[in-house]
Enzyme design. Sequence first.
Site, PDB file in Angstrom:
ATOM      1  N   LYS A 262       0.806  -1.020  -0.051  1.00 49.66           N
ATOM      2  CA  LYS A 262       0.005   0.107  -0.012  1.00 49.66           C
ATOM      3  C   LYS A 262       0.995   1.200  -0.154  1.00 49.66           C
ATOM      4  CE  LYS A 262      -3.252   2.616   2.899  1.00 49.66           C
ATOM      5  NZ  LYS A 262      -4.269   2.386   4.123  1.00 49.66           N
ATOM      6  N   ASP A 267      -2.835  10.119   3.593  1.00 48.83           N
ATOM      7  CA  ASP A 267      -4.214   9.819   3.693  1.00 48.83           C
ATOM      8  C   ASP A 267      -4.604  11.037   4.556  1.00 48.83           C
ATOM      9  OD1 ASP A 267      -6.483   8.488   4.061  1.00 48.83           O
ATOM     10  OD2 ASP A 267      -5.652   6.847   5.386  1.00 48.83           O
ATOM     11  N   LYS A 274     -10.195  12.955   7.752  1.00 44.58           N
ATOM     12  CA  LYS A 274     -10.057  12.668   9.048  1.00 44.58           C
ATOM     13  C   LYS A 274      -9.971  13.918  10.222  1.00 44.58           C
ATOM     14  CE  LYS A 274      -6.912   8.919   7.951  1.00 44.58           C
ATOM     15  NZ  LYS A 274      -7.413   7.614   8.681  1.00 44.58           N
ATOM     16  N   ASP A 285       1.576   6.211   5.611  1.00 42.28           N
ATOM     17  CA  ASP A 285       0.668   5.218   4.928  1.00 42.28           C
ATOM     18  C   ASP A 285       1.218   4.616   3.580  1.00 42.28           C
ATOM     19  OD1 ASP A 285      -1.915   4.112   5.439  1.00 42.28           O
ATOM     20  OD2 ASP A 285      -3.186   5.607   4.429  1.00 42.28           O
ATOM     21  N   ASP A 344     -12.243   6.937   3.626  1.00 45.75           N
ATOM     22  CA  ASP A 344     -11.018   6.776   4.501  1.00 45.75           C
ATOM     23  C   ASP A 344     -10.641   5.263   4.281  1.00 45.75           C
ATOM     24  OD1 ASP A 344      -8.976   7.111   5.822  1.00 45.75           O
ATOM     25  OD2 ASP A 344     -10.206   7.802   7.557  1.00 45.75           O
ATOM     26  N   GLU A 346      -9.411   3.758   1.889  1.00 46.88           N
ATOM     27  CA  GLU A 346      -8.773   3.909   0.474  1.00 46.88           C
ATOM     28  C   GLU A 346      -8.117   2.785   0.108  1.00 46.88           C
ATOM     29  OE1 GLU A 346      -7.745   5.596   3.080  1.00 46.88           O
ATOM     30  OE2 GLU A 346      -5.618   4.878   3.052  1.00 46.88           O
ATOM     31  N   ARG A 348      -7.789  -0.198   0.836  1.00 44.03           N
ATOM     32  CA  ARG A 348      -8.229  -1.584   0.285  1.00 44.03           C
ATOM     33  C   ARG A 348      -8.452  -1.552  -1.149  1.00 44.03           C
ATOM     34  NH1 ARG A 348     -12.673  -1.843   4.944  1.00 44.03           N
ATOM     35  NH2 ARG A 348     -11.208  -0.900   5.823  1.00 44.03           N
TER      36      ARG A 348
HETATM   37  N1  BES Z   1      -4.395   4.371   6.709  1.00 44.14           N
HETATM   38  C1  BES Z   1      -5.552   4.054   7.537  1.00 44.14           C
HETATM   39  C2  BES Z   1      -5.325   3.191   8.740  1.00 44.14           C
HETATM   40  C3  BES Z   1      -4.217   3.604   9.816  1.00 44.14           C
HETATM   41  C4  BES Z   1      -4.845   4.275  10.997  1.00 44.14           C
HETATM   42  C5  BES Z   1      -3.059   3.628   9.685  1.00 44.14           C
HETATM   43  C6  BES Z   1      -4.030   4.800  11.849  1.00 44.14           C
HETATM   44  C7  BES Z   1      -2.382   3.926  10.732  1.00 44.14           C
HETATM   45  C8  BES Z   1      -2.745   4.705  11.704  1.00 44.14           C
HETATM   46  C9  BES Z   1      -6.748   3.726   6.676  1.00 44.14           C
HETATM   47  O1  BES Z   1      -6.730   4.217   5.451  1.00 44.14           O
HETATM   48  C10 BES Z   1      -7.855   4.040   7.372  1.00 44.14           C
HETATM   49  O2  BES Z   1      -8.251   5.222   7.414  1.00 44.14           O
HETATM   50  N2  BES Z   1      -8.717   3.095   7.937  1.00 44.14           N
HETATM   51  C11 BES Z   1      -9.699   3.396   8.558  1.00 44.14           C
HETATM   52  C12 BES Z   1     -10.756   2.437   8.008  1.00 44.14           C
HETATM   53  C13 BES Z   1     -12.123   2.881   8.261  1.00 44.14           C
HETATM   54  C14 BES Z   1     -12.748   3.872   7.584  1.00 44.14           C
HETATM   55  C15 BES Z   1     -13.252   1.494   7.725  1.00 44.14           C
HETATM   56  C16 BES Z   1      -9.570   3.057   9.874  1.00 44.14           C
HETATM   57  O3  BES Z   1      -8.991   2.317  10.540  1.00 44.14           O
HETATM   58  O4  BES Z   1     -10.235   4.035  10.714  1.00 44.14           O
HETATM   59 ZN    ZN Z   2      -4.902   4.864   4.561  1.00 47.29          ZN
HETATM   60 MN    MN Z   3      -7.534   5.870   5.235  1.00 43.45          MN
END
Ligand code: BES
Ligand code: ZN
Ligand code: MN
Length: 497
Positions: A262, A267, A274, A285, A344, A346, A348
């Site tokens: 990834k 992000d 966010k 990210d 968010d 993104e 996947r």
């Molecule tokens: N990049 C984030 C995951 C992340 C969060 C990595 C904190 C490192 C620290 C990912 O893209 C994300 O935002 N995931 C969301 C998914 C949700 C919207 C289903 C999450 O984990 O809150």
């Molecule tokens: Zn992310």
């Molecule tokens: Mn995200």
Amino acid sequence: MTRSIPNLTLVKTIGKATDILVLGLTEAGGSPALVGASPELDRGRRDAASGVLATALGMGATSELECVVVLPAADLRVVVVGLGDADVTPERVRRAVGAALRKVSALPNVSGLTVGVSMELADPELVRAAGEGALLGCYVPQKHSRTTAEPTVAAIEVVGGGRADLKSALEAARAVGEAVCLARDWVNLPGNLLQPPVFAEQARTAVRSERITVEVLDEKALEKGGYGGILAVGGGSDAPPRLVRLEYAPRGASTHLALVGKGITFDTGGLDIKPAGQMAGMKYDMSGAAAVISAVRAIAQLGLKVRVTAYAAMAENMPSGSAYRSGDVLTMFDGQTVENYNTDAEGRLVMADAIARAGQDKPALIVDVATLTGACMVALGMRTGGLMASDDATADQVLDAAESAGEAFWQLPVTEDIRQQLKSDIADMRSGGKNRYGGALAAAAFLQRFVPDGVAWAHLDIAGPANNEDQAYGYTPKGGTGVAVRTLVELARQLSV
Ligand code: BES
Ligand code: ZN
Ligand code: MN
């Protein structure tokens, strides 16, 4: 971008050019004893009339793992580090040597040092661990400034005689250590300095001298290829997305391993933006992409007999008039349609396209690496990555490699109830579950839908361990850690024999 790491050599004994000598300390025999000290060491030292051991103990040295004491300056300055009292393992050596070199690297007003590491290491695995720990411990994040600082440590000598197996162990340490540091450098670059087109070019440059072929798909090629996930996520940014494909195909390769990383260079969350506090670390990210690119470079440098294709899916997730929305229906690279559940989520989407593309090469195994979910951090903390797989044998294979490499992963299940939550009324699937519970599993369940039948698959969620927000410890600095590089190289090594 590519900066030099200290020179790493195997020596019989330390010489006149050695500025600092790192020794171990153990209490395994019941009383404190130095490991790696030679009898001559106490002779001719101005500072240590009472001997190195007594001086070190007087300064608070203990055998506790990673306890580092720097003795007063002398012709040859000595650093004593605790090795722990249990059996020495590669990971203990890596941590102890890493902690010692980290302390040395932070010494003020010195540069260009030659550091000897003497710990009576005779086993190739331990010598390799010492070399890796040393290189990883020396890592200091690049400072963006008009002036450039000279590195404190210029050379590392590991005392271990001249055996050929120990020499090649150190060569492996150099390749792996350099790869982890390369990944860290990328991860630490801020979002403005590493947008997808720049990252893709740096990936190309980083593997230029290896037998690796590079293909970079730009936004036009992605459009033509039907990469609906990558294009949707990248669409909100003025900097267009990229898909980088690296291939290392040595003659006599026994099997074919595909890696997918990834590469979200920043992000923001997109339109489902966010809050500021959660956006702060999001330059990290792209850690999965950094890991797979760096790992392939090391695998090629080591000449491992395994075919490796690596895909780095690069995009910047931004909110704008051209950004994708929640509820959008996307047609992915393999033709499946996805109802986007949250902008968010993104990671996947870009991973799904890259996994499907990787599947076209018909590898035996796909391993994907992503800072994918906050939920995985809730489950496992900041220092352990999540592992999900198509089957337990594949999970065990990757967990074994991780353990040998000294990286912490823990298996999580992909359960049927979570799979059910991906049902959509208007598309082939939704991109997320019904709520935040089991979020790491839902992301994995989604990714698995893009793995072709009959191909083994493992997914590493490194959202926690990719970035160390704490103080440095062992060989791990603050900031980007380069996690997963060592596991991937070790996995390739195990597949190559
Ligand atoms: N990049 C984030 C995951 C992340 C969060 C990595 C904190 C490192 C620290 C990912 O893209 C994300 O935002 N995931 C969301 C998914 C949700 C919207 C289903 C999450 O984990 O809150
Ligand atoms: Zn992310
Ligand atoms: Mn995200």
